[in-house]
Design a protein around this motif. Structure first.
Motif, short mmCIF file in Angstrom:
data_model
loop_
_atom_site.label_atom_id
_atom_site.label_comp_id
_atom_site.label_asym_id
_atom_site.label_seq_id
_atom_site.Cartn_x
_atom_site.Cartn_y
_atom_site.Cartn_z
N PRO A 2 0.80 -1.22 0.00
CA PRO A 2 0.00 0.00 0.00
C PRO A 2 0.83 1.28 0.00
O PRO A 2 0.33 2.35 -0.34
CB PRO A 2 -0.81 -0.08 1.29
CG PRO A 2 -0.68 -1.45 1.80
CD PRO A 2 0.52 -2.06 1.14
N VAL A 5 2.06 1.98 -4.30
CA VAL A 5 1.02 1.67 -5.28
C VAL A 5 1.52 1.88 -6.70
O VAL A 5 1.17 1.13 -7.61
CB VAL A 5 -0.25 2.51 -5.01
CG1 VAL A 5 -1.32 2.24 -6.03
CG2 VAL A 5 -0.77 2.24 -3.61
N THR A 8 2.74 -1.13 -8.68
CA THR A 8 1.82 -2.24 -8.93
C THR A 8 1.88 -2.64 -10.40
O THR A 8 1.84 -1.80 -11.29
CB THR A 8 0.39 -1.81 -8.57
OG1 THR A 8 0.38 -1.41 -7.21
CG2 THR A 8 -0.58 -2.94 -8.76
N ASN A 22 -10.37 -4.02 0.01
CA ASN A 22 -9.39 -3.70 1.04
C ASN A 22 -9.37 -4.75 2.15
O ASN A 22 -9.61 -4.43 3.32
CB ASN A 22 -9.72 -2.32 1.63
CG ASN A 22 -9.72 -1.25 0.59
OD1 ASN A 22 -8.69 -0.91 0.04
ND2 ASN A 22 -10.89 -0.73 0.28
N GLN A 59 -5.67 6.65 3.35
CA GLN A 59 -4.99 5.50 2.76
C GLN A 59 -5.74 4.97 1.54
O GLN A 59 -5.18 4.87 0.47
CB GLN A 59 -4.81 4.39 3.80
CG GLN A 59 -3.91 3.28 3.34
CD GLN A 59 -2.48 3.73 3.10
OE1 GLN A 59 -1.94 4.53 3.86
NE2 GLN A 59 -1.86 3.27 2.03
N GLU A 63 -4.81 5.43 -2.57
CA GLU A 63 -4.52 4.16 -3.25
C GLU A 63 -5.40 4.00 -4.47
O GLU A 63 -4.94 3.63 -5.55
CB GLU A 63 -4.77 2.97 -2.32
CG GLU A 63 -3.71 2.67 -1.34
CD GLU A 63 -4.09 1.49 -0.45
OE1 GLU A 63 -4.93 0.66 -0.84
OE2 GLU A 63 -3.54 1.41 0.65
N GLU A 64 -6.69 4.25 -4.28
CA GLU A 64 -7.63 4.04 -5.38
C GLU A 64 -7.42 5.04 -6.51
O GLU A 64 -7.59 4.69 -7.67
CB GLU A 64 -9.06 4.02 -4.86
CG GLU A 64 -9.30 2.78 -4.02
CD GLU A 64 -10.76 2.48 -3.76
OE1 GLU A 64 -11.62 3.35 -3.99
OE2 GLU A 64 -11.04 1.35 -3.33
N SER A 66 -4.50 6.19 -7.39
CA SER A 66 -3.32 5.66 -8.08
C SER A 66 -3.68 4.44 -8.94
O SER A 66 -3.21 4.31 -10.07
CB SER A 66 -2.24 5.28 -7.08
OG SER A 66 -1.76 6.41 -6.41
#
Length: 86
Positions: A2, A5, A8, A22, A59, A63-64, A66
């Motif tokens: 996390p 990211v 990934t 998650n 967080q 993340e989402e 990205s």
């Protein structure tokens, strides 16, 4: 990871990720619930929504963003098919 990211290389949508986007944060929340119940302390129980709000804002949201930038429509389709928590 996390915290990385941007590194990934693939979007995982099977296994536990079919149930929740998650699962790691769901696991953390369940541990906090168990700890709060064990303590039998109202303050610990009241902290649970704070954990959810904090993780969602600082967080999960980054993340989402990205992941959407990396995977585009595939990630959008995944978010429509899978809940963020449970």
């Amino acid at each position: 990871n996390p915290m990385r990211v941007h590194e990934t290389s693939s979007l995982v949508t099977n296994g536990v990720f079919r149930i929740s986007r998650n699962p790691m944060y769901v696991g953390m929340l369940l541990l906090l619930v168990a700890w709060a119940v064990h303590l039998a302390n109202a303050a610990a129980i009241l902290g649970l929504p704070l954990f959810v709000l904090y993780i969602a804002r600082f967080q999960i949201a980054p993340e989402e963003r990205s992941l959407q930038a990396l995977f585009g429509e595939a990630f959008v389709a995944y978010t429509k098919a899978t809940r963020p928590w449970l």
